[in-house]
Design an enzyme around this catalytic site. Structure first.
Site, short mmCIF file in Angstrom:
data_model
loop_
_atom_site.label_atom_id
_atom_site.label_comp_id
_atom_site.label_asym_id
_atom_site.label_seq_id
_atom_site.Cartn_x
_atom_site.Cartn_y
_atom_site.Cartn_z
NE ARG A 158 4.26 1.97 -1.55
CZ ARG A 158 5.48 1.47 -1.37
NH1 ARG A 158 6.46 1.89 -2.14
NH2 ARG A 158 5.71 0.54 -0.48
CG HIS A 162 12.23 -31.23 -25.32
ND1 HIS A 162 12.71 -32.45 -25.71
CD2 HIS A 162 13.16 -30.31 -25.70
CE1 HIS A 162 13.91 -32.31 -26.28
NE2 HIS A 162 14.19 -31.02 -26.28
CG ASN A 186 2.96 -0.80 2.91
OD1 ASN A 186 2.48 -1.83 2.44
ND2 ASN A 186 4.17 -0.35 2.57
N GLY A 187 1.64 -3.28 4.98
CA GLY A 187 2.33 -4.47 5.46
C GLY A 187 1.33 -5.55 5.85
CD GLU A 213 4.63 -6.79 -15.44
OE1 GLU A 213 5.79 -6.85 -15.85
OE2 GLU A 213 4.35 -6.55 -14.24
CB CYS A 252 -0.87 -0.02 1.24
SG CYS A 252 -1.72 -1.59 1.47
CE LYS A 299 7.48 -5.71 -17.83
NZ LYS A 299 8.65 -6.19 -17.15
CD1 TRP A 346 -1.77 -4.21 -5.13
CD2 TRP A 346 -1.48 -5.84 -3.65
NE1 TRP A 346 -1.59 -5.39 -5.82
CE2 TRP A 346 -1.42 -6.41 -4.94
CE3 TRP A 346 -1.32 -6.70 -2.55
CZ2 TRP A 346 -1.21 -7.76 -5.18
CZ3 TRP A 346 -1.11 -8.05 -2.78
CH2 TRP A 346 -1.06 -8.57 -4.07
CD GLU A 395 11.17 -8.13 -18.35
OE1 GLU A 395 10.67 -7.02 -18.14
OE2 GLU A 395 11.13 -9.06 -17.51
CE LYS A 442 8.23 0.06 -10.69
NZ LYS A 442 8.40 -0.55 -11.98
C1 AGP Z 1 7.91 -6.28 -13.29
O1 AGP Z 1 7.38 -5.55 -14.31
C2 AGP Z 1 7.07 -6.37 -12.11
N1 AGP Z 1 6.72 -5.12 -11.62
C3 AGP Z 1 7.60 -7.30 -11.03
O2 AGP Z 1 7.81 -8.57 -11.58
C4 AGP Z 1 8.90 -6.85 -10.37
O3 AGP Z 1 9.97 -7.02 -11.24
C5 AGP Z 1 9.14 -7.69 -9.12
O4 AGP Z 1 8.08 -7.47 -8.24
C6 AGP Z 1 10.48 -7.37 -8.45
O5 AGP Z 1 10.46 -6.05 -8.00
P1 AGP Z 1 11.83 -5.37 -7.54
O6 AGP Z 1 12.76 -5.34 -8.70
O7 AGP Z 1 11.41 -4.00 -7.10
O8 AGP Z 1 12.36 -6.20 -6.40
#
Ligand code: AGP
Length: 610
Positions: free
Chosen positions: A27, A506, A99-100, A490, A2, A487, A73, A483, A605
């Site tokens: 966040r 395989h 937050n937590g 997500e 959060c 992308k 969140w 990667e 994030k």
């Molecule tokens: C990537 O686009 C995502 N936001 C997520 O996979 C991110 O890379 C992951 O949560 C790790 O975050 P960090 O690099 O801040 O540790």
């Protein structure tokens, strides 16, 4: 994950808190709420975004110079009005934002229920404010009640508390979750990171783990939850406000994709000397001897940072000849891994706050390893718990989908591989000169790769209604494929998988038909011929192929449905170029599908809880 904001001073708290929550919305955006001290404790909260809260309170009295706010969140309790923060104590006089995660909340809740406490939400947070209320009934000092309560909870927290009976103060505390306090003239700002604070003051205090703060307009007291007074360390922010704006781009993600020539350049600044063939990494130079004799490197990370780690594995093994293992931090921390003081562990994290990565670091430290950090957020937690490290200097990354931080992480890993090779003499000086000269050109080549944007938008139009997609590559093209798939997943919610191209036979090749788009990393390098035969396997099953190729490649062009050209480069630097078109492809497909590119559903994030 959060976002929390607090303010006490002489200005209108509403504006500062709401603006701050919008800056932190990356966040989490399941619900938002605000508490104001204005002739008593006034709370407004609503499921949805901060803009929904604003609409919901249009006709409310928004005055008050003390306030706090939260953007959520959801972890405990579904996104809803009643589970939104701030939460109140049973007597309504205390309020909290958090937050937590309070891991032992159900045990505490049982005990409080037995004492007659009544709860109005499903959250762990509400249990904490009821616990504080319960202890406060025995001790008049609220700060002491909060301190005692925090000694009973297990888990991670960054909290702010307001009290109707003590209207001229805020109480804040953190453990595991980040918190920054901004120091002003007769005012203080509290937030999860510096972005809500930078426009008001550059002087900040990063609260340490297990610290609690009493914040008044003209007084700040910091102590540990073991009741030891602390002298807070004020540092100056290097962050600039304009770095937090969209700069004319429609989305932060697109702005950050286009920032990569600059962010990769900034990441290399003062670290490469092509003419001398020298790499300089001040952050790890004290470990040069250790690097000479290290027998193994273990990389720990999550998500996109883990993909960068995989690229690092190829580079460090290729150039420094050190065996590398790349671990998902969340698995590593519970797997009882074999780690010793002989090992160097590299923790990669954009936010520097990812809970699983932090816990994996603590485990590796306990077992004597030397810990290097690769982080982007200056002042975040991970740089403070590692032995040494390298910042990626990519600037604030607001878009939840990581882009420029990934290429900056890969750039740092490239520098580390060449730095280690330099220390160990595993690459000839003349080769170091030519490799660094080529690396110095990469930002310009990224600019060229960005020129395919329009063409990629046209290709995206063809695939926006896909329900699946495969990304295939060989060598360091494999983590790039992973990667690319992440992308697309997500931000467009299309199911996508990345695979080593040779693995198709395989199993996954069974998925191929005329409805399955397949993206190949097919640039001219040591595995080019092999990739061509993998393309033929897919085309033989009528798969639709998009290929990332080296400029001027005619062979692949004949074989596939769509090509996206990138400039030729040294194979070592392929991930820095081939990732760009994959970022743009996912971006355009997501925009065409009407998705919220910067704040994709269910994501945040920085993942500050397990
Ligand atoms: C990537 O686009 C995502 N936001 C997520 O996979 C991110 O890379 C992951 O949560 C790790 O975050 P960090 O690099 O801040 O540790």
């Amino acid at each position: 994950m959060c976002g929390i904001v607090g303010y006490i001073g002489h200005r209108d708290a509403w504006d500062i808190v709401i603006k701050g929550l919008k800056r932190l919305e990356y966040r989490g955006y399941d619900s938002a709420g605000i508490a104001l001290m204005n002739g008593g404790l006034k709370i407004h909260k609503k499921a949805g975004k901060v803009s929904d809260l604003e609409a919901h309170t249009l006709h409310e009295d928004r005055s008050g110079t003390t306030g706090m706010g939260h953007t959520r969140w959801a972890t405990h309790g579904a996104p809803s009005d009643r589970n939104s923060h701030p939460h109140r104590s049973g007597d309504g006089k205390l309020s909290i934002i958090h937050n937590g995660i309070i891991e032992n909340y159900s045990v505490i809740k049982e005990a409080l229920l037995a004492k007659g406490h009544v709860f109005s939400s499903d959250t762990d947070t509400e249990v904490l404010i009821h616990l504080i209320e319960d202890i406060h009934s025995d001790t008049t000092d609220l700060l002491e009640a909060v301190r005692l309560a925090l000694n009973e909870v297990i888990g991670a927290y960054a909290i702010v508390i307001m009290s109707q009976d003590s209207p001229d103060q805020l109480i804040a505390a953190r453990k595991g979750s980040p918190m920054v306090i901004g120091v002003g003239e007769g005012e203080y700002f509290i937030a999860s990171d510096a972005t809500p604070i930078v426009e008001y003051t550059k002087n900040v205090i990063y609260l340490k783990d297990s610290q609690i703060a009493l914040v008044k307009r003209d007084e700040l007291v910091v102590k540990t939850i073991d009741n030891i007074i602390q002298t807070p360390y004020i540092q100056e922010l290097s962050l600039q406000l304009e770095m937090l704006e969209k700069g004319g781009f429609e989305h932060f993600m697109l702005k950050e994709i286009y920032e990569q020539p600059r962010s990769v350049r900034d990441c290399m600044r003062g670290r490469i000397y092509p003419i001398e063939g020298k790499v300089q990494l001040g952050g790890i130079k004290d470990y040069a001897d250790k690097l000479k004799n290290v027998e193994r490197i273990v990389v720990i990370a999550c998500g996109t940072s883990w993909h960068a780690g995989l690229v690092g594995e190829y580079l460090i093994e290729e150039y420094a000849r050190i065996p590398v293992e790349v671990e998902y931090a969340s698995e590593f921390r519970y797997r009882n891994p074999i780690i010793s003081e002989k090992d160097i562990v590299i923790a990669i994290s954009q936010s520097g706050e990812t809970a699983d990565t932090m816990a994996a670091i603590e485990l590796a430290k306990e077992r004597g390893a030397t810990i290097f950090g690769i982080c982007n957020v200056v002042g975040s937690s991970i740089p403070r718990i590692t032995d040494a490290g390298v910042y990626t200097h990519a600037g604030p990354e607001i878009g939840v989908a990581s882009t420029k931080a990934f290429t900056a992480q890969v750039t740092v890993l490239t520098l580390m591989a060449l730095y280690m090779a330099q220390q160990r003499g595993t690459v000839k000086q003349s080769d170091l000169v030519s490799m660094l000269t080529e690396l110095d050109e990469i930002p310009t080549l990224i600019e060229q790769a960005l020129k395919s944007d329009e063409k990629i938008a046209e290709i995206a139009e063809k695939f926006k209604d896909s329900s699946n997609c495969l990304f295939l590559g060989r060598g360091s093209g494999f983590p790039v494929a992973l990667e690319g798939a992440l992308k697309l997943k997500e931000i467009s919610y299309i199911h996508a998988e990345g695979y080593p191209a040779a693995e198709m036979k395989h199993g996954p090749i069974a998925l191929i038909d005329e409805d399955m788009p397949v993206v190949f990393i097919a640039t001219k390098n040591s595995s080019y011929e092999k990739v061509i035969s993998n393309i033929q396997e897919v085309k033989a099953r009528k798969g639709k192929v998009i290929a990332i190729v080296t400029e001027g490649d005619k062979t692949v062009k004949e074989m596939v449905d769509y090509i996206i050209e990138i400039p030729a480069c040294n194979e070592a630097y392929l991930p820095l170029l081939a990732t760009i078109p994959l970022q743009l492809l996912s971006y355009h497909i997501a925009v065409l599908r009407g998705c919220n590119v910067d704040q994709p559903r269910n994501l945040a994030k920085s993942v500050t809880v397990e």
